[in-house]
Design an enzyme around this catalytic site. Sequence first.
Site, PDB file in Angstrom:
ATOM      1  N   LYS A 180       0.881  -1.169   0.000  1.00 49.71           N
ATOM      2  CA  LYS A 180       0.000   0.000   0.000  1.00 49.71           C
ATOM      3  C   LYS A 180       0.918   1.219   0.000  1.00 49.71           C
ATOM      4  O   LYS A 180       1.286   1.757   1.055  1.00 49.71           O
ATOM      5  CB  LYS A 180      -0.922  -0.029   1.223  1.00 49.71           C
ATOM      6  CG  LYS A 180      -2.021   1.011   1.172  1.00 49.71           C
ATOM      7  CD  LYS A 180      -3.029   0.751   2.286  1.00 49.71           C
ATOM      8  CE  LYS A 180      -4.011   1.896   2.442  1.00 49.71           C
ATOM      9  NZ  LYS A 180      -4.973   2.031   1.371  1.00 49.71           N
TER      10      LYS A 180
HETATM   11  C1  LIG Z   1      -6.543   0.149  -4.014  1.00 50.24           C
HETATM   12  C2  LIG Z   1      -7.232  -0.411  -2.815  1.00 50.24           C
HETATM   13  N1  LIG Z   1      -7.792  -1.628  -2.896  1.00 50.24           N
HETATM   14  C3  LIG Z   1      -8.434  -2.172  -1.842  1.00 50.24           C
HETATM   15  C4  LIG Z   1      -8.567  -1.492  -0.647  1.00 50.24           C
HETATM   16  C5  LIG Z   1      -9.277  -2.124   0.500  1.00 50.24           C
HETATM   17  O1  LIG Z   1      -8.348  -2.525   1.477  1.00 50.24           O
HETATM   18  P1  LIG Z   1      -8.749  -2.548   3.020  1.00 50.24           P
HETATM   19  O2  LIG Z   1      -9.968  -3.378   3.128  1.00 50.24           O
HETATM   20  O3  LIG Z   1      -7.569  -3.151   3.694  1.00 50.24           O
HETATM   21  O4  LIG Z   1      -8.984  -1.148   3.416  1.00 50.24           O
HETATM   22  C6  LIG Z   1      -8.001  -0.220  -0.534  1.00 50.24           C
HETATM   23  C7  LIG Z   1      -8.093   0.537   0.727  1.00 50.24           C
HETATM   24  O5  LIG Z   1      -7.174   0.552   1.481  1.00 50.24           O
HETATM   25  C8  LIG Z   1      -7.322   0.332  -1.628  1.00 50.24           C
HETATM   26  O6  LIG Z   1      -6.776   1.549  -1.567  1.00 50.24           O
END
Ligand SMILES: Cc1ncc(COP(=O)(O)O)c(C=O)c1O
Length: 337
Positions: A180
Amino acid sequence: MRIYQSTNGKPYTTIKPRYNWPMLTPTEKIWHNGRFIRWEDATIHILSHVVSYGTSVFEGIRCYATPAGPAVFRLREHIRRMLDSAKIYRMENLGYSADQLAEAMLEIVRVNKMDSCYIRPIVLRGYGEMGVNPLKNPIDVYIACWSWGKYLGADASEGVDVCVSSWTRIAPNTLPTMAKAGANYMNSQLIKMEAIVNGFAEGIALDVNGCVAEGSGENLFVVRNGVLQTAAIGSSVLPGITRDSVLQIARDLGIRVIEQQIPRESLYIADEVFFSGTAAEITPIRSVDRIAVGKGKIGAITKAIQDEFYGIVHGQKPDRYKWLTPVPVGSKQPVAV
Ligand SMILES: Cc1ncc(COP(=O)(O)O)c(C=O)c1O
């Protein structure tokens, strides 16, 4: 100049917006390298590595108000993912253990007196050398929190209208989507802006093979004939923590779950489609490219998963997966002071 109120009621006059639209409501403190600093002091030098080269990894974590007090959702898993993201980018030593980071995140909620909020830890390469090589630049860790409502609009739990983006999600072996990282969100911004200017709440990106990947900031689920499908890790998706929670809930509800490549046209013939994410939580999708999904409103499987998810995070159902970490009351010393 506009005057912004902090949570303690004192105005911040030092933050001058260039544009006249709503900003975040400041809280009092931000955690920086082991110390609490004032919200308005959490600034960085313009020549910090992160500004030119996007050198950051971060997390988004929700803290929910429950009858037993504020509780953070899947804190350990978020910290693990942040440390994984940092490791991928060769930021091996942040200077803080997972336990210290967990404590700092609970503390930032407590010192800012939040009942519920969104927590944003950011690890970045700061001021030092210029040039692409980040290895000599210092690593800074910040943790902020603020109040954040429904990410995809106030009525999002009823369903949102989305489009398939003309932008492809980041291809494997370009930028790693298991990390991330701040830089990944340049791709997300293209997807999001295109959707917004065309009148949609969000865009769905396809992967380099033309199969469904995810939204600009959410994972995506498709239901057809009672089976729940989502793109596999490795199909250019972030390994979402809400995604993982949905998979666990679905299995426990006896719903068959498949992680596989999803052709674009599955979106148009699905019975149900929904997003999952920390910000978006569980958001039903009622149309894709102006084609109604199922009956054009939230479907039974989405509703069942949504009910379980919100029941647990709001403390109305037992925390049977041990997903919630209570925010302790009472004062503690910040770590590493
Ligand atoms: C590109 C992306 N995909 C998926 C998610 C969902 O991830 P999470 O459930 O860990 O927030 C996020 C959010 O963080 C994101 O930015």
